[in-house]
Design a protein around this motif. Sequence first.
Motif, PDB file in Angstrom:
ATOM      1  N   SER A 135       0.934  -1.143   0.008  1.00 45.76           N
ATOM      2  CA  SER A 135       0.095   0.087   0.131  1.00 45.76           C
ATOM      3  C   SER A 135       0.791   1.157   0.357  1.00 45.76           C
ATOM      4  O   SER A 135       1.704   1.441   0.683  1.00 45.76           O
ATOM      5  CB  SER A 135      -0.930   0.000   1.274  1.00 45.76           C
ATOM      6  N   VAL A 136       0.699   2.155  -1.043  1.00 43.36           N
ATOM      7  CA  VAL A 136       1.705   3.135  -0.998  1.00 43.36           C
ATOM      8  C   VAL A 136       0.990   4.311  -1.744  1.00 43.36           C
ATOM      9  O   VAL A 136       0.203   4.380  -2.609  1.00 43.36           O
ATOM     10  CB  VAL A 136       3.036   2.688  -1.931  1.00 43.36           C
ATOM     11  N   LEU A 192      12.090  11.454  -9.787  1.00 38.70           N
ATOM     12  CA  LEU A 192      12.143   9.889 -10.077  1.00 38.70           C
ATOM     13  C   LEU A 192      13.086   9.220  -8.887  1.00 38.70           C
ATOM     14  O   LEU A 192      12.511   8.055  -8.537  1.00 38.70           O
ATOM     15  CB  LEU A 192      12.615   9.462 -11.488  1.00 38.70           C
ATOM     16  N   ASP A 193      13.984  10.043  -8.514  1.00 35.58           N
ATOM     17  CA  ASP A 193      14.701   9.562  -7.390  1.00 35.58           C
ATOM     18  C   ASP A 193      14.063   9.377  -6.027  1.00 35.58           C
ATOM     19  O   ASP A 193      14.385   8.368  -5.428  1.00 35.58           O
ATOM     20  CB  ASP A 193      16.085  10.406  -7.220  1.00 35.58           C
ATOM     21  N   GLU A 194      13.200  10.457  -5.843  1.00 37.24           N
ATOM     22  CA  GLU A 194      12.324  10.305  -4.771  1.00 37.24           C
ATOM     23  C   GLU A 194      11.414   8.955  -4.856  1.00 37.24           C
ATOM     24  O   GLU A 194      11.102   8.113  -3.793  1.00 37.24           O
ATOM     25  CB  GLU A 194      11.683  11.539  -4.340  1.00 37.24           C
ATOM     26  N   THR A 195      10.825   8.856  -5.973  1.00 37.06           N
ATOM     27  CA  THR A 195      10.180   7.553  -6.088  1.00 37.06           C
ATOM     28  C   THR A 195      10.847   6.369  -6.083  1.00 37.06           C
ATOM     29  O   THR A 195      10.168   5.395  -5.484  1.00 37.06           O
ATOM     30  CB  THR A 195       9.285   7.512  -7.693  1.00 37.06           C
ATOM     31  N   LEU A 196      11.822   6.147  -6.634  1.00 39.20           N
ATOM     32  CA  LEU A 196      12.761   5.036  -6.448  1.00 39.20           C
ATOM     33  C   LEU A 196      13.201   4.505  -5.029  1.00 39.20           C
ATOM     34  O   LEU A 196      13.186   3.608  -4.506  1.00 39.20           O
ATOM     35  CB  LEU A 196      13.920   5.075  -7.284  1.00 39.20           C
ATOM     36  N   ALA A 206      12.425   1.514   0.043  1.00 35.91           N
ATOM     37  CA  ALA A 206      11.835   1.239   1.340  1.00 35.91           C
ATOM     38  C   ALA A 206      10.758   0.417   1.601  1.00 35.91           C
ATOM     39  O   ALA A 206      10.732  -0.363   2.626  1.00 35.91           O
ATOM     40  CB  ALA A 206      11.400   2.753   1.965  1.00 35.91           C
ATOM     41  N   LEU A 207       9.748   0.483   0.465  1.00 35.53           N
ATOM     42  CA  LEU A 207       8.930  -0.671   0.604  1.00 35.53           C
ATOM     43  C   LEU A 207       9.334  -2.060   0.626  1.00 35.53           C
ATOM     44  O   LEU A 207       8.718  -3.026   1.343  1.00 35.53           O
ATOM     45  CB  LEU A 207       7.812  -0.501  -0.702  1.00 35.53           C
ATOM     46  N   ILE A 208      10.398  -2.648  -0.362  1.00 34.21           N
ATOM     47  CA  ILE A 208      10.907  -3.961  -0.272  1.00 34.21           C
ATOM     48  C   ILE A 208      12.193  -4.090   0.232  1.00 34.21           C
ATOM     49  O   ILE A 208      12.740  -5.211  -0.292  1.00 34.21           O
ATOM     50  CB  ILE A 208      10.782  -4.422  -1.899  1.00 34.21           C
TER      51      ILE A 208
END
Length: 347
Positions: A312-313, A320-324, A329-331
């Motif tokens: 859930s996110v 893009l770097d912030e999204t990566l 952190a998620l996985i």
Amino acid sequence: MNKDIDNEILARYLSGESTVEGKKTVEEWLRSNPQNAKVINVLKTIWENAKVTSDPSDVQSLWEELQQKDGITESSEDTNAKTIRLKNENRFFSIFKPTTGQVLRYAAVFIILMLLPYFVYQYITSDKSGSTSDWKSLTVAYGDQSGITLEDGTKITLDAGSTIQYPEHFPNQNREVKLNGEAFFDVTHNPNKPFIVKTNNTKVKVLGTQFNIRSWEENKVEVIVADGKVSFSSEKNRSETVILERGFASELSPEGIPINPYSIDLDKSFSWMKGEITFSNTKLSEVLNQVERWYDITIILLDSGVGNEKVSVFIQKHSLDETLKLITALIDSKYEKNGKTITFSPR
């Protein structure tokens, strides 16, 4: 058709049985040339109406059905093969006819692929919804978002990677378009001419309303209504139809029929148009597919099993770097950038 992709990979993609690698191959092929998106949409339409069989007893009827197509004749000295000729063309195709003990899972689609130029011509010149000689297609590039206004005033907003097919002029009986991807529709009201969206073996029918369709994969379609009322049905089982009103949604069940309507947060559902999207208990692979479309990148997971994990996110389309970093952190992973390819690996 572009020769850089194997017909078997396309066959598996159309039948919904692609491997992860095969799906990525098709997606890269689609991105490589806007014309490829048009080809895949025609193939999908043909596939949806094709007779695909796993019963060897149906083989002969499949050949007979092909013979009935205008311009196709056949001759063969080998009982296990057919040589198909297109009239007025010096073109021949020798197609192996499987024997009784063989599985014909992809028989129809292989025939379609080999006869693609002929079938595309037939499809374009004799579409059921009226003459398609004036049909147009808009494909939105990865990393972009676009909109279009149809001749009746209907406005359509398309997300990255989406394709809409529409006639330059609607026929008298209805207003029909075809979608692959995600789009928000603001349909001009016309009680005498229904507006129909066909996508992945489903049909959405309205008179005038606002709604969103998300349709990225075979048998995975979601419809959300912002205003008015729509009917949502399966082309495979037309008796299964649900009616949706404002604030409600439906999607296809694993059996390919619409499920009962459920309430939904409209602000979150339509926030993709503002560069925001909320995923709730969603497979990571689906989240990454959206990230690929938004940023025009290719993502590789060295641990492929992690793609099936539910996450859930909330993602905003900014850096893009912030999204990566959010994904790492998620996985619990790290990533490496090489041009437009992002590779995630375990820490």
